[in-house]
Write a protein that holds these residues in place. Structure first.
Motif, short mmCIF file in Angstrom:
data_model
loop_
_atom_site.label_atom_id
_atom_site.label_comp_id
_atom_site.label_asym_id
_atom_site.label_seq_id
_atom_site.Cartn_x
_atom_site.Cartn_y
_atom_site.Cartn_z
N SER A 103 -8.19 1.01 1.03
CA SER A 103 -7.15 0.83 2.03
C SER A 103 -5.98 0.02 1.49
O SER A 103 -4.82 0.44 1.56
CB SER A 103 -7.74 0.14 3.27
OG SER A 103 -6.74 -0.27 4.14
N LEU A 135 -5.25 -0.60 -1.59
CA LEU A 135 -4.65 0.09 -2.73
C LEU A 135 -3.62 1.11 -2.25
O LEU A 135 -2.48 1.14 -2.74
CB LEU A 135 -5.75 0.79 -3.54
CG LEU A 135 -5.27 1.72 -4.65
CD1 LEU A 135 -4.51 0.96 -5.72
CD2 LEU A 135 -6.44 2.46 -5.28
N LEU A 136 -4.01 1.95 -1.29
CA LEU A 136 -3.09 2.98 -0.81
C LEU A 136 -1.87 2.34 -0.16
O LEU A 136 -0.74 2.79 -0.35
CB LEU A 136 -3.80 3.90 0.18
CG LEU A 136 -4.92 4.77 -0.40
CD1 LEU A 136 -5.50 5.68 0.67
CD2 LEU A 136 -4.41 5.60 -1.57
N THR A 137 -2.08 1.30 0.61
CA THR A 137 -0.96 0.60 1.24
C THR A 137 0.07 0.19 0.20
O THR A 137 1.27 0.40 0.36
CB THR A 137 -1.47 -0.67 1.95
OG1 THR A 137 -2.42 -0.29 2.91
CG2 THR A 137 -0.33 -1.42 2.63
N LEU A 174 0.50 1.26 -2.92
CA LEU A 174 1.14 2.39 -3.61
C LEU A 174 2.21 3.03 -2.74
O LEU A 174 3.18 3.58 -3.24
CB LEU A 174 0.09 3.43 -3.99
CG LEU A 174 -0.81 3.06 -5.15
CD1 LEU A 174 -2.00 4.01 -5.22
CD2 LEU A 174 -0.06 3.09 -6.47
N ASN A 175 2.02 2.98 -1.44
CA ASN A 175 2.95 3.64 -0.52
C ASN A 175 4.03 2.70 0.00
O ASN A 175 4.75 3.05 0.93
CB ASN A 175 2.17 4.21 0.66
CG ASN A 175 1.42 5.45 0.29
OD1 ASN A 175 2.01 6.48 0.04
ND2 ASN A 175 0.10 5.35 0.20
#
Lengths: 256, 256, 256, 256, 256, 256, 256, 256
Positions: E210, E212-214, E216-217
């Motif tokens: 979670s 990590l994706l946050t 990256l985005n």
């Protein structure tokens, strides 16, 4: 408060240096104020997430919080760790199913005097998470009705409790495995439903992912979802809503 | 048949070369026999998966199949493609909701004379998949009761059909979004439930993954699951079970 | 029963208050009736999922169930926990491979007298799940043929059992790793296949996801799938189908 | 109503046959009653999910709904489709940003006269989802304050609106990409926050999964989440809460 | 060096065989040179990843490295293992929060004399990873300012440190759960931000996915991301950038 | 070659400057040499991945490659794009099923004179990928036996070709949906099997993920896997192995 | 053999009953023959997967296998379990890094006399898997060159071994973390590369998924992949290819 | 500025009301100041994300931005859309490979006069993303060296550019498919590497997930990662670092 500072500067009773200091403080207080208001109005306890913290850390945090709060609450704390904390802080109470350790300054009167929160759970294995929700709500001053073991595979068990659920102000619905219970409850009631997926299950349940996706995709309106196993979040959200529903609560002047 | 070949070798009416050829054939027939038996006993049509095949390919395959079958069925075929095939093969019938093109040698009598299959669907958007199941079952000789638009968010709609579903021999339950319907149906009935997840929905439904996981994790017993959107598979499985339930069907001598 | 209540109201032998109470009960019994019928007709035991329950909880649940059932069955219960339960409930039998603890009121006669269920397993590591399926089916009154260690990488082993599998009424096919066995079995037989993926394997098997996806995507018709490692579900589904296939079983008047 | 039926049976003005019919109806109405109450008390419109339905289907559904409702609302309907529907149903209004087509029987007075819902959106690309939430809430009778383009990467933009958000009764917070906005808003306010992840973004956003996970894992209390892009769900949940907060609304006698 | 070899060949002081040997060495040295330069210019220690290595292996590796380096650093080494290594290598220092064991040839002067690295962490549970970053940077010669417990749910805590973060040369921002902190920091500063997701959290946090994706985005520019829990990577990247920012550092002749 | 340069330096026929230049070239040639050897020994064509390149780009790349190769091969090129390229390069041949465009300097003699590659495919929908493998292998000089439409659901079809597959030097096994074919083939043969998953299927096939995982988890030894739909990779690997198996091929002096 | 049976039937020296029995056997032997040939020609040991099996089970299986094989090999067996097995079967040898327990009937001469297999590994943490591959290959009769600790982040280490790798007949390339090594090796060599991803790493490595995807997506041709941590599979595949490459091995008459 | 306001209040030249207004503004300016400083010092353009915006929206945004900036930049804008914008804003330049539309107030002098950014790309298909990075950096005032088509499968191509890459101040490394290039580059250089995964590839590349995971798991130190296809982010991060490395840039007084 800002006006006070400026007035004192105007009057000369406050030096520019002092005013700058106070304004810096003010800026921060501007946001801290929110927390202050919250506690005062809602009787909300300060909450400590116990997992991954040592008993010592918890003791020092809770001691600090007790000094400036009427309530302190520690979630996700094991029986062993709680026992250690209680030796240092004997005024704390531990609920072993909900794994919550808490303290209230005095025997608080029930804050939310009207209506109740329905905590609905699918299976006995979802009990821990359901109790985390229920105990959280009770500590925060709400009345809770527990409706447990009413999974959708035996729909009549749920239906025999339909009226009790429908009369609640807000429901917290806890389910693992396929997580279908909130959809059915959501179709029965006209109040907000907080859905709590649990990691109960095996195989393609993928630690609660199955129940989580089910709840997010519910075709029933009026359902919103918190994190997997987040009973605290479910209870906390329900209390926020329950408090809004107290009669006369929303006088503009007392709000925030 | 193996014995016949050996006897002819013994008698000298069959050369060893010829026997070897026939035994090779026999080995393959040993397995082909299964298919032969299946068709004869169950009246099962040959099935062609239409997606990704051109109308020309479908025409040549169905023509070949018609020569040695009493029924031919093409699934997942678009209206346009079906129209092209029908120009070449006017004896085929097209069902546009189920997207099935089929042919039967003669007006087959209903094969399964007792009981019926309940095809239960959650929402109107699941109609295509539900119809694929229902039409498949009908072509294969079963009676089908359609119970549509009975999603769990309005549980009373489902319950008002409870008896009709309970009296079925087997149910095919089709649902997208949260896919909770099979769990509720599974708790109401005592017969096998074939669950068909659909890709209907959006967002965290992830093209049917949500409904699939829900169904696999159902806490109701007696539910098994086929692939996402696989209405044909749902109908086919139901007919297999329906045929087993026909009275007197299981004479050892006629089986297989 | 509804009629009875109404007649008594009509006759005045039942007050409106009492009638309301009884109708409320009736409504619930309307669904409970299903469970009652199920047990009577199918000899289905009440099933307790043992994982995550303490021996004490299991003792209290099984004691309660024994009071109103002819059979009680606990799945996913460890040898240690079963031993504790057996001390309190010595009439229970434990199957250590299937991890099932069960009790039957008397030595039940075989319920399903015709045909058998084939439980087919790919590798020796799939044994536990396969036995959970087989023992479940046997407790529920079916004859089971076990065909183990017939993974697809040695196809001749499977083929040498082809006839035995083909003659079964229904098959439960258990496989981990690549999970290809149900596809091959599905192509050999004309009866329903319940596929049970297991979490056996490593690496990109992702705890059974690989076998699960394989089975859901099978190009063989007549296959439906239950959850990963759900041997109980496989056995239970097979018995439901097996019972439907009993000759003369489907007299409309006795059904449900 | 149950009592009425029983009284008539008692009095003999209703035959047992007729009573059974009416009770059957009653059972269903028991649940339908919920919908009835809901509409009456909350002024909730009937809602049709427009995606995947033809204009013809929508016309027939909305026409049927109009006959027995004061409001009808179609979500996820494209401009083209809406235009076709409007030709047949000219009394419907279309909001092209929110993609909502709706009708109200008369110019409804504002139902929720106190407070407002804050619809907060991170980026201009989240506008469609935010408007779906805002327009839904407005049609349902709530006042909405729109606070758009206040993504966390420019935190001062959000902070300059802090007071407006804090004074709302409930917030709907819409964000794509990293979806961090609800966490920040949740930390600023003491009322419930409904978080709506959007699929806006690219790459590792995985169609909204990134924002969804962010919101579910928020360390701020008081946040619950609806499905990706589900602006309608966000608005609907907010109105449920907003209505509960209306002063004097919770008289036990008028509830449900 | 290549020219030297060729000159010697030309002069005849080096045989072709010897030249070939030396050129082979040279080729490898061509790349080894990079490492050499790096250490010399940046004072970078050799780094050993301690996880999964025995104390014995670490002793032998660090002893070898000490022979030809001024600094040696072991990451992800437990307190127990470090104690064993320290018995054999008493000149090593252990930092138990960062789980780093290290040695410097002499009391190195601070290498980076200008500016500092801000290590910003969301919660107390992120401390270990944050300290891994901070201690790494300090061992490598940078000044570090720690700004901890400034998660976005209490935005005022972060803002009260805004100036200190803004004045840093580069920031390392560590956060678990929803991982939103780097986005907010990224919007406040004009220097590069290295985001480090942690696995802190539960449920749909999926072991750090979670956060990590946050990250990256993130809609904030100037943010780049390292692996989950990779505090070392965060600190190392920050030092690389910090060193580039040293005044006068980039004389072409001293570079590389 | 290195020796030559050094000798010339020694002799003085090459300046140090020129030697440095040539050594720089040599270094690169050291690796380029590999490519050169490969082409010479194996007759391997240069391969261009056509997807995402314009016809113009392909024309310019293939023209350049033709100048220094005996064969050029473009994969994943559509019929339309190939037609455009062929107008500019009429000597290229297009295979429309395999979507490969290629050219050989002269009618190459068959390079691999012994044995053959079996390309085995499960369904007709896997044809494109199977043909990409087969045509790749043929262009590279191998004899290919195609054994198509032998999916595991009709195991007898596969078994009737068992001998032909067993006699191959190496097999490429192509399958979509459940991807079980390589496991069965792997159990029948004693040579290496290259498994190629295809994206053929729907629902829980997740664009080939299902078949990919199946193949990676195969319980048969001797199977290795290439990317989804990578028929070219399957064919290429098979040719590498086929060439190694050529008699007398492995004279140390000619190798590499 | 089929012909022999038929001839005896023809001659009358075999009854039809006996012939049927023998033909049944023959059918199975038809496939068993494959295994027989394999062992004879390739000296392949029987392989037992040790994980999840008790020492007792392994003893009974290996004892049975020893009776009809020249070699027996147990993979994934812990040191403790191996010690127990060795007490019962003292002729077995245990390799503790590779976790392989094996036995050969006599000191087998090296089977593959030409060339060697290069086992290339990225980091020291990949050692176990690399050794599983290397030891497997050695037990099966191949010469192995180990090239370890040549990860891509220090490309010169790999390049200094380039020639040794290029001269191998086939390579097994083992890597965890980012798994990039096979791509680089694949670009350096002209022989087949078997890539083995390992689960070594942390965070977004997701137990080897990262390395697995990297290898499947390699832009280098000639690479195929086995399951995560499947060192045995890597070694086994390499030996299959190595044996094919033995000079003169492929005489049609001796093949299979 | 705060002091000024207070002084005026003290002097009485500012009323308390006016002071409150200005302080409110000041608070916001406190953060806006950051943006202002950034632009002035770094020459950073305002950036508009063009995807999902209409040409009309872009025209109005860019017109507004031009009024108060020296540079405006629109990323992810198609050729068609850019042409429409250019008709309204002819002073904008469009780069069709990078899909960037931009404007600079005057012909800006090169801002970063020392060193350069190396933009390194694996394959020709990664060109678009690489150019987005390169053009972004150039617009922002950095010198860029493009090193394209140096994928790891042909390692010598990369090595022949090693020195050029090593001499850069910072590298942006762009790669799709297996995404291994940053690991190799990271091992060659001693400066920070910004890794940009691209969605180039097919099958198990899962739209760039493969390359993303590879880069996050890189065993080389000094690598940080941005979102899939985020060339802009790569370039932007590189410029931030490049500017820090400008000699004498970090005078405390000019900073921020």
């Amino acid at each position: 408060m800002l006006e006070d500072i400026l007035k004192q500067v105007q009057k000369g009773t406050l030096s520019i240096m002092e005013a700058k200091d106070q304004l810096a403080t003010f800026e921060n207080l501007g946001f801290a104020k929110v927390d202050h208001h919250r506690k005062k109005r809602q009787g909300f306890p300060e909450v400590v997430y116990g997992e991954g913290k040592t008993a010592e850390q918890i003791i020092s945090i809770t001691t600090a919080l007790r000094a400036r709060n009427n309530q302190v609450m520690v979630t996700r704390i094991s029986e062993e760790k709680a026992a250690v904390v209680q030796q240092a802080c004997p005024e704390f109470t531990y609920n072993e199913v909900a794994r919550i350790l808490y303290w209230k300054a005095e025997k608080n009167p029930k804050v939310n005097t009207q209506g109740y929160i329905a905590v609905v759970a699918a299976g006995t294995s979802d009990l821990r998470v359901a109790e985390e929700a229920a105990v959280t709500a009770e500590i925060m001053g709400s009345t809770v009705h527990r409706i447990y073991d009413v999974g959708v595979a035996g729909i009549h068990r749920l239906l025999s409790h339909a009226e009790e659920i429908q009369k609640a102000t807000v429901s917290v619905v806890v389910a693992g495995m396929e997580g279908a219970l909130p959809s059915v409850v959501g179709g029965l009631v006209s109040h907000p439903v907080i859905a709590v997926p649990t990691s109960v299950g095996y195989g393609a349940n993928f630690n609660g992912l199955s129940a989580l996706l089910t709840m997010l995709n519910s075709c029933a309106s009026g359902i919103s979802v918190v994190n997997i196993d987040n009973g605290f979040g479910g209870g906390y959200n329900a209390v926020l809503i329950h408090q809004l529903a107290q009669k006369g609560e929303r006088n503009e002047d007392t709000l925030l």
